[in-house]
Design a protein around this motif. Sequence first.
Motif, PDB file in Angstrom:
ATOM      1  N   CYS A  29       0.918  -1.323  -0.172  1.00  0.00           N
ATOM      2  CA  CYS A  29       0.092  -0.222   0.178  1.00  0.00           C
ATOM      3  C   CYS A  29       0.895   1.419   0.168  1.00  0.00           C
ATOM      4  O   CYS A  29       0.140   2.252   0.080  1.00  0.00           O
ATOM      5  CB  CYS A  29      -0.779   0.119   1.061  1.00  0.00           C
ATOM      6  N   LEU A  31       2.565   4.472  -1.214  1.00  0.00           N
ATOM      7  CA  LEU A  31       1.806   5.408  -2.181  1.00  0.00           C
ATOM      8  C   LEU A  31       2.775   6.410  -2.605  1.00  0.00           C
ATOM      9  O   LEU A  31       3.189   6.721  -0.995  1.00  0.00           O
ATOM     10  CB  LEU A  31       0.387   5.782  -1.316  1.00  0.00           C
ATOM     11  N   ASP A  32       2.962   6.886  -3.551  1.00  0.00           N
ATOM     12  CA  ASP A  32       3.785   7.645  -3.547  1.00  0.00           C
ATOM     13  C   ASP A  32       2.804   9.223  -3.130  1.00  0.00           C
ATOM     14  O   ASP A  32       2.060   9.632  -3.595  1.00  0.00           O
ATOM     15  CB  ASP A  32       4.248   8.152  -6.111  1.00  0.00           C
ATOM     16  N   ASP A  33       3.755  10.662  -3.502  1.00  0.00           N
ATOM     17  CA  ASP A  33       3.186  11.901  -3.326  1.00  0.00           C
ATOM     18  C   ASP A  33       2.091  12.362  -3.975  1.00  0.00           C
ATOM     19  O   ASP A  33       1.795  13.452  -3.849  1.00  0.00           O
ATOM     20  CB  ASP A  33       4.018  13.263  -3.230  1.00  0.00           C
ATOM     21  N   GLU A  34       1.796  11.706  -5.223  1.00  0.00           N
ATOM     22  CA  GLU A  34       0.939  12.296  -6.360  1.00  0.00           C
ATOM     23  C   GLU A  34      -0.784  11.645  -5.489  1.00  0.00           C
ATOM     24  O   GLU A  34      -1.499  12.118  -5.957  1.00  0.00           O
ATOM     25  CB  GLU A  34       1.272  12.407  -7.929  1.00  0.00           C
ATOM     26  N   THR A  35      -0.058  11.312  -4.985  1.00  0.00           N
ATOM     27  CA  THR A  35      -1.810  10.554  -4.374  1.00  0.00           C
ATOM     28  C   THR A  35      -2.490  11.311  -4.169  1.00  0.00           C
ATOM     29  O   THR A  35      -1.921  11.725  -2.925  1.00  0.00           O
ATOM     30  CB  THR A  35      -1.648   8.566  -3.471  1.00  0.00           C
ATOM     31  N   PRO A  36      -3.953  11.897  -4.115  1.00  0.00           N
ATOM     32  CA  PRO A  36      -4.789  12.453  -3.236  1.00  0.00           C
ATOM     33  C   PRO A  36      -4.677  12.354  -2.069  1.00  0.00           C
ATOM     34  O   PRO A  36      -5.290  10.766  -1.584  1.00  0.00           O
ATOM     35  CB  PRO A  36      -5.816  12.185  -4.234  1.00  0.00           C
ATOM     36  N   LEU A  39      -7.713  10.089  -0.543  1.00  0.00           N
ATOM     37  CA  LEU A  39      -7.432   8.724  -0.994  1.00  0.00           C
ATOM     38  C   LEU A  39      -6.763   7.612   0.250  1.00  0.00           C
ATOM     39  O   LEU A  39      -6.791   6.793   0.319  1.00  0.00           O
ATOM     40  CB  LEU A  39      -6.867   8.433  -2.205  1.00  0.00           C
ATOM     41  N   ARG A  40      -4.795   8.180  -0.390  1.00  0.00           N
ATOM     42  CA  ARG A  40      -4.529   7.544   0.796  1.00  0.00           C
ATOM     43  C   ARG A  40      -4.629   7.855   2.376  1.00  0.00           C
ATOM     44  O   ARG A  40      -4.260   6.585   3.213  1.00  0.00           O
ATOM     45  CB  ARG A  40      -3.187   9.151   0.636  1.00  0.00           C
ATOM     46  N   ILE A  43      -6.832   4.582   2.048  1.00  0.00           N
ATOM     47  CA  ILE A  43      -6.391   3.410   2.025  1.00  0.00           C
ATOM     48  C   ILE A  43      -5.853   3.031   3.498  1.00  0.00           C
ATOM     49  O   ILE A  43      -5.944   1.697   3.728  1.00  0.00           O
ATOM     50  CB  ILE A  43      -5.460   3.366   1.190  1.00  0.00           C
TER      51      ILE A  43
END
Length: 82
Positions: A29, A31-36, A39-40, A43
């Motif tokens: 799981c 996530l990169d820095d561009e994930t809203p 959403l983060r 998750i």
Amino acid sequence: MATELESGAFATFVAEWRPVLEERLADYCRLDDETPAGLREAIEYVIVAPGKRVLLMLALLAADLCQGDPREALPAACAVEM
């Protein structure tokens, strides 16, 4: 005569494998820095947050009971949680 579950074998299995499962779930799981942010947070709440993880443990236990390596069942166990 006590069964294995009554003697704490399941609790021992859970204590051994829970940290491994938690780490693997966190890895899946990442996530990169561009994930809203919303959403983060969702998750992290649903998947990464600690829980009972009963179904995951049962997947690993099934592998173990069939003389398999529970480590090989980790991807399937994590998929059950997701």
